[in-house]
Design a protein around this motif. Structure first.
Motif, PDB file in Angstrom:
ATOM      1  N   GLU A  40       2.788  -1.226  -2.818  1.00  0.00           N
ATOM      2  CA  GLU A  40       3.221  -0.394  -4.098  1.00  0.00           C
ATOM      3  C   GLU A  40       4.906   0.331  -3.859  1.00  0.00           C
ATOM      4  O   GLU A  40       5.962   0.545  -4.760  1.00  0.00           O
ATOM      5  N   VAL A  41       4.285   1.450  -2.699  1.00  0.00           N
ATOM      6  CA  VAL A  41       5.408   1.965  -2.291  1.00  0.00           C
ATOM      7  C   VAL A  41       6.733   1.759  -1.834  1.00  0.00           C
ATOM      8  O   VAL A  41       7.667   1.832  -1.513  1.00  0.00           O
ATOM      9  N   SER A  42       6.092   0.566  -0.661  1.00  0.00           N
ATOM     10  CA  SER A  42       6.959   0.075  -0.455  1.00  0.00           C
ATOM     11  C   SER A  42       7.009  -2.064   0.021  1.00  0.00           C
ATOM     12  O   SER A  42       6.644  -2.598   0.772  1.00  0.00           O
ATOM     13  N   PRO A  43       8.617  -2.524  -0.484  1.00  0.00           N
ATOM     14  CA  PRO A  43       8.725  -3.630  -0.970  1.00  0.00           C
ATOM     15  C   PRO A  43       8.687  -4.401   0.019  1.00  0.00           C
ATOM     16  O   PRO A  43       8.614  -5.243   0.220  1.00  0.00           O
ATOM     17  N   THR A  44       9.656  -4.181   0.960  1.00  0.00           N
ATOM     18  CA  THR A  44       9.730  -4.206   2.422  1.00  0.00           C
ATOM     19  C   THR A  44       8.117  -4.342   3.121  1.00  0.00           C
ATOM     20  O   THR A  44       7.948  -5.579   3.574  1.00  0.00           O
ATOM     21  N   LEU A  45       7.069  -3.285   3.186  1.00  0.00           N
ATOM     22  CA  LEU A  45       6.528  -4.027   3.484  1.00  0.00           C
ATOM     23  C   LEU A  45       5.455  -5.136   3.224  1.00  0.00           C
ATOM     24  O   LEU A  45       4.029  -5.311   3.650  1.00  0.00           O
ATOM     25  N   LYS A  46       5.569  -5.120   2.042  1.00  0.00           N
ATOM     26  CA  LYS A  46       4.746  -5.795   1.047  1.00  0.00           C
ATOM     27  C   LYS A  46       4.580  -7.185   1.430  1.00  0.00           C
ATOM     28  O   LYS A  46       4.557  -8.351   1.902  1.00  0.00           O
TER      29      LYS A  46
END
Length: 68
Positions: free
Chosen positions: A33-39
């Motif tokens: 939720e916080v980091s679209p890149t990490l998602k």
């Protein structure tokens, strides 16, 4: 594997998402939720793991990875 002992995410990269217990699964959802890149990175890792889990040898996995 990197040495991530002591970091809150230390187990998130080691287990299949489907095998996570409740607490790590909730942490993963928060990270996504916080980091679209990490998602995106996590989803790609899961896909790569799936490709290699579904093959009998590394060469077959490499071929599937190349066609993916």
């Amino acid at each position: 594997m990197s040495d991530c002992r002591g970091f809150p995410h230390e187990r998130l990269h080691q287990d299949n998402e489907k095998d996570l217990t409740k607490k790590p699964s909730q942490k993963l959802a928060q990270v996504k939720e916080v980091s679209p890149t990490l998602k995106t990175m996590h989803e790609l890792k899961e896909k790569i793991r799936q490709i290699f889990d579904e093959t009998n040898d590394w060469l077959g996995g490499l071929f599937k990875l190349g066609t993916w």
